[in-house]
Motif scaffolding. Structure first.
Motif, PDB file in Angstrom:
ATOM      1  N   ASP A  89     -13.310 -22.345   2.953  1.00 40.69           N
ATOM      2  CA  ASP A  89     -12.815 -20.966   2.952  1.00 40.69           C
ATOM      3  C   ASP A  89     -12.153 -20.702   4.302  1.00 40.69           C
ATOM      4  O   ASP A  89     -12.799 -20.836   5.347  1.00 40.69           O
ATOM      5  CB  ASP A  89     -13.958 -19.966   2.732  1.00 40.69           C
ATOM      6  N   ILE A  90     -10.885 -20.308   4.285  1.00 37.89           N
ATOM      7  CA  ILE A  90     -10.104 -20.182   5.514  1.00 37.89           C
ATOM      8  C   ILE A  90      -9.626 -18.741   5.683  1.00 37.89           C
ATOM      9  O   ILE A  90      -9.060 -18.150   4.757  1.00 37.89           O
ATOM     10  CB  ILE A  90      -8.893 -21.134   5.487  1.00 37.89           C
ATOM     11  N   SER A  91      -9.836 -18.192   6.870  1.00 37.37           N
ATOM     12  CA  SER A  91      -9.312 -16.869   7.209  1.00 37.37           C
ATOM     13  C   SER A  91      -7.867 -17.026   7.694  1.00 37.37           C
ATOM     14  O   SER A  91      -7.577 -17.886   8.517  1.00 37.37           O
ATOM     15  CB  SER A  91     -10.149 -16.217   8.311  1.00 37.37           C
ATOM     16  N   VAL A  92      -6.989 -16.170   7.159  1.00 36.77           N
ATOM     17  CA  VAL A  92      -5.578 -16.219   7.510  1.00 36.77           C
ATOM     18  C   VAL A  92      -5.234 -14.946   8.282  1.00 36.77           C
ATOM     19  O   VAL A  92      -5.405 -13.836   7.769  1.00 36.77           O
ATOM     20  CB  VAL A  92      -4.694 -16.329   6.255  1.00 36.77           C
ATOM     21  N   ALA A  93      -4.795 -15.078   9.521  1.00 36.94           N
ATOM     22  CA  ALA A  93      -4.477 -13.918  10.346  1.00 36.94           C
ATOM     23  C   ALA A  93      -3.232 -13.218   9.811  1.00 36.94           C
ATOM     24  O   ALA A  93      -2.192 -13.854   9.601  1.00 36.94           O
ATOM     25  CB  ALA A  93      -4.268 -14.345  11.800  1.00 36.94           C
ATOM     26  N   VAL A  94      -3.343 -11.903   9.588  1.00 35.64           N
ATOM     27  CA  VAL A  94      -2.234 -11.088   9.082  1.00 35.64           C
ATOM     28  C   VAL A  94      -1.997  -9.949  10.065  1.00 35.64           C
ATOM     29  O   VAL A  94      -2.910  -9.177  10.372  1.00 35.64           O
ATOM     30  CB  VAL A  94      -2.551 -10.522   7.683  1.00 35.64           C
ATOM     31  N   ALA A  95      -0.790  -9.831  10.572  1.00 37.86           N
ATOM     32  CA  ALA A  95      -0.442  -8.754  11.490  1.00 37.86           C
ATOM     33  C   ALA A  95      -0.114  -7.501  10.692  1.00 37.86           C
ATOM     34  O   ALA A  95       0.704  -7.534   9.770  1.00 37.86           O
ATOM     35  CB  ALA A  95       0.745  -9.154  12.359  1.00 37.86           C
ATOM     36  N   THR A  96      -0.756  -6.385  11.025  1.00 35.96           N
ATOM     37  CA  THR A  96      -0.469  -5.097  10.407  1.00 35.96           C
ATOM     38  C   THR A  96      -0.032  -4.126  11.495  1.00 35.96           C
ATOM     39  O   THR A  96      -0.130  -4.429  12.694  1.00 35.96           O
ATOM     40  CB  THR A  96      -1.705  -4.532   9.685  1.00 35.96           C
ATOM     41  N   ASP A  97       0.407  -2.945  11.090  1.00 35.68           N
ATOM     42  CA  ASP A  97       0.835  -1.957  12.081  1.00 35.68           C
ATOM     43  C   ASP A  97      -0.316  -1.525  12.975  1.00 35.68           C
ATOM     44  O   ASP A  97      -0.126  -1.166  14.132  1.00 35.68           O
ATOM     45  CB  ASP A  97       1.422  -0.726  11.371  1.00 35.68           C
ATOM     46  N   GLY A  98      -1.542  -1.547  12.435  1.00 29.75           N
ATOM     47  CA  GLY A  98      -2.697  -1.121  13.224  1.00 29.75           C
ATOM     48  C   GLY A  98      -3.332  -2.230  14.036  1.00 29.75           C
ATOM     49  O   GLY A  98      -4.136  -1.958  14.925  1.00 29.75           O
ATOM     50  N   GLY A  99      -3.004  -3.490  13.752  1.00 29.52           N
ATOM     51  CA  GLY A  99      -3.627  -4.607  14.455  1.00 29.52           C
ATOM     52  C   GLY A  99      -3.766  -5.809  13.535  1.00 29.52           C
ATOM     53  O   GLY A  99      -3.118  -5.889  12.482  1.00 29.52           O
ATOM     54  N   LEU A 100      -4.626  -6.731  13.928  1.00 35.29           N
ATOM     55  CA  LEU A 100      -4.781  -7.991  13.202  1.00 35.29           C
ATOM     56  C   LEU A 100      -5.949  -7.902  12.233  1.00 35.29           C
ATOM     57  O   LEU A 100      -7.026  -7.426  12.586  1.00 35.29           O
ATOM     58  CB  LEU A 100      -5.029  -9.123  14.199  1.00 35.29           C
ATOM     59  N   THR A 101      -5.735  -8.375  10.999  1.00 37.19           N
ATOM     60  CA  THR A 101      -6.817  -8.494  10.030  1.00 37.19           C
ATOM     61  C   THR A 101      -6.831  -9.922   9.502  1.00 37.19           C
ATOM     62  O   THR A 101      -5.807 -10.612   9.548  1.00 37.19           O
ATOM     63  CB  THR A 101      -6.652  -7.484   8.876  1.00 37.19           C
ATOM     64  N   THR A 102      -7.986 -10.392   9.032  1.00 37.83           N
ATOM     65  CA  THR A 102      -8.132 -11.812   8.670  1.00 37.83           C
ATOM     66  C   THR A 102      -8.769 -11.962   7.296  1.00 37.83           C
ATOM     67  O   THR A 102      -9.950 -12.300   7.181  1.00 37.83           O
ATOM     68  CB  THR A 102      -8.974 -12.561   9.722  1.00 37.83           C
ATOM     69  N   PRO A 103      -8.014 -11.727   6.216  1.00 33.65           N
ATOM     70  CA  PRO A 103      -8.562 -11.963   4.878  1.00 33.65           C
ATOM     71  C   PRO A 103      -8.848 -13.449   4.658  1.00 33.65           C
ATOM     72  O   PRO A 103      -8.244 -14.307   5.303  1.00 33.65           O
ATOM     73  CB  PRO A 103      -7.460 -11.459   3.949  1.00 33.65           C
ATOM     74  N   VAL A 104      -9.775 -13.711   3.738  1.00 35.07           N
ATOM     75  CA  VAL A 104     -10.270 -15.074   3.536  1.00 35.07           C
ATOM     76  C   VAL A 104      -9.734 -15.650   2.229  1.00 35.07           C
ATOM     77  O   VAL A 104      -9.835 -15.023   1.164  1.00 35.07           O
ATOM     78  CB  VAL A 104     -11.816 -15.091   3.524  1.00 35.07           C
ATOM     79  N   LEU A 105      -9.171 -16.846   2.312  1.00 37.85           N
ATOM     80  CA  LEU A 105      -8.721 -17.611   1.152  1.00 37.85           C
ATOM     81  C   LEU A 105      -9.822 -18.616   0.817  1.00 37.85           C
ATOM     82  O   LEU A 105     -10.223 -19.407   1.667  1.00 37.85           O
ATOM     83  CB  LEU A 105      -7.416 -18.326   1.498  1.00 37.85           C
ATOM     84  N   ARG A 106     -10.322 -18.600  -0.424  1.00 41.95           N
ATOM     85  CA  ARG A 106     -11.517 -19.369  -0.775  1.00 41.95           C
ATOM     86  C   ARG A 106     -11.187 -20.633  -1.566  1.00 41.95           C
ATOM     87  O   ARG A 106     -10.232 -20.660  -2.348  1.00 41.95           O
ATOM     88  CB  ARG A 106     -12.486 -18.484  -1.560  1.00 41.95           C
ATOM     89  N   SER A 107     -11.996 -21.662  -1.330  1.00 42.24           N
ATOM     90  CA  SER A 107     -11.877 -22.960  -2.022  1.00 42.24           C
ATOM     91  C   SER A 107     -10.454 -23.493  -1.944  1.00 42.24           C
ATOM     92  O   SER A 107      -9.873 -23.915  -2.952  1.00 42.24           O
ATOM     93  CB  SER A 107     -12.336 -22.824  -3.482  1.00 42.24           C
TER      94      SER A 107
END
Length: 437
Positions: free
Chosen positions: A301-319
């Motif tokens: 399961d890998i977290s992918v850094a996503v830049a948003t207007d408010g800052g960085l978020t890291t949703p997780v891609l599984r398997s």
């Protein structure tokens, strides 16, 4: 037996969140996994779901209120239970049956507004106003997320009707307004500006007047990022390893895939698959730190850094190791789009043993990234660029190089294990057919 529903810790380290929208009402029947409420956290809006079937006995916190993690927000009833079960559950939790728990002050309440649960409020804890959604000062109520999205889209919230309690403007109202004809969504000079920062006393002796400046108030997301990264950098023993990967074969394979496939894939999609393959090759790196042990995972399961207007978020891609490249590409695009619009779900922000941060699209050739605890590593990806390379026979040529830097938690990975993992990643990038197999 009636149960108290409490505000969950939807993000690691979060101390509070707010109820953006109740998706059910008092008396609503629930089934397992049914969405109950949308919760606005520091980084996203997530759905709270029912863990058992039953009914909503009483809602304790109105929409828009900030609530500390662990505070009661509702009472859920089991089959056949009635009002007396609600009273018993509240009494058992040490709460008054007639007054809702006091929540943190709302960011949009005017000065002098009583907080929910204060003396003189009705039993449901909601504030009644002479005009819908308008406080004594004439200021309209809305969640912080609605205010931020309205600024991004140039929407005058004075023209948006609110359907929340007391006329509060909630996310669905803004979405409905944005879907209306364009003349209703034109920027307006009447958009409420952020509060002016209070001037601070100078920290040094008076001197020559410096250039003009602006103090930008911190929102919840920026405060969370500051807290988490400071904690990571000061408490996690980072070490760093860098590799320079030749990507000529990868770029050629990507062209072939995009010429024949139905979906265009990016270099980042190949990188995510290569990271997953390297974690399969070196399973010791597919781990997290849990204090008393190192937890190793069998799936990736890998977290992918996503830049948003408010800052960085890291949703997780599984398997990821089981996903074909086209599916990885579609999943990343979906997570990134919903991350930027604040529509990620709670489970999509949890877990993961490893992160990937790619700044190549900005032209950055090399950088280091800060770990996302309790994960064991994060890989920083730079831009592929032409460079002088030495061929297998010692000849000098021009090739395309991509620099990557692994930041690793030394409590989980030793230097040798980190080096083995980075070498496995480089092999897959330089022999890209192995990514597709």
């Amino acid at each position: 037996m009636a149960e108290i529903l409490r505000m969950p810790e939807v993000l690691a380290g979060a101390s509070e969140a707010s109820i953006q929208t109740w998706l059910v009402s008092q008396g609503s029947m629930l089934v397992v996994d049914q969405p109950i409420a949308e919760i606005e956290t520091e980084k996203a809006t997530v759905e709270l779901t029912a863990e058992f079937a039953g009914a909503v006995g009483r809602i304790l916190v109105p929409e828009g209120d900030n609530v500390s993690v662990g505070d009661p927000i509702a009472v859920l009833l089991g089959e056949g239970e009635a009002e007396d079960a609600i009273e018993a559950a509240l009494a058992g939790a040490g709460l008054s049956a007639a007054v809702t728990p006091k929540s943190a002050p709302q960011t949009s309440e005017p000065t002098g507004q009583p907080a929910s649960g204060a003396e003189g409020l009705p039993p449901n804890g909601r504030v009644a106003h002479a005009l819908p959604g308008v406080g004594d000062s004439g200021r309209r109520f809305m969640s912080p997320l609605v205010r931020r999205l309205a600024r991004q889209h140039g929407v005058d919230l004075a023209s948006v009707p609110g359907t929340g309690p007391g006329g509060r403007i909630v996310r669905r109202d803004l979405d409905r307004h944005l879907a209306e004809p364009d003349e209703k969504t034109q920027p307006s000079a009447a958009i409420e500006p952020p509060p002016e920062p209070r001037p601070k006393a100078p920290l040094t002796a008076p001197g020559p007047v410096s250039a003009a400046f602006e103090d930008v108030p911190l929102d919840r997301m920026r405060k969370a990022i500051a807290r988490r990264l400071t904690e990571s950098k000061s408490t996690v023993p980072h070490f760093y390893l860098t590799a320079h990967c030749r990507t000529d074969a990868l770029l050629a394979l990507r062209r072939q895939v995009n010429e024949t496939g139905t979906r265009k894939v990016s270099i980042n999609d190949f990188v995510i698959k290569a990271v997953a393959g390297a974690l399969v090759d070196v399973p010791e790196a597919n781990a997290i730190w849990i204090g008393e042990a190192i937890r190793r995972y069998s799936s990736v399961d890998i977290s992918v850094a996503v830049a948003t207007d408010g800052g960085l978020t890291t949703p997780v891609l599984r398997s990821v190791e089981r996903m074909p490249l086209s599916e990885v590409s579609a999943a990343i695009a979906d997570l990134a789009e919903r991350g930027r619009s604040g529509r990620l779900r709670q489970h999509e922000l949890e877990g993961g043993s490893f992160s990937v941060s790619n700044l190549g699209m900005y032209g950055t050739t090399e950088f280091t990234a800060i770990l996302n605890p309790p994960q064991s590593g994060i890989l920083a990806i730079g831009a592929a660029h032409p460079a002088a390379v030495v061929g297998p026979d010692g000849e000098l040529a021009v090739g395309t190089i991509m620099s990557v830097t692994l930041s690793a938690d030394h409590r989980v990975l030793d230097g040798a294990v980190g080096a083995q993992w980075l070498a496995a990643f480089q092999r897959r990038i330089e022999n890209p057919l192995s990514i597709l197999i």
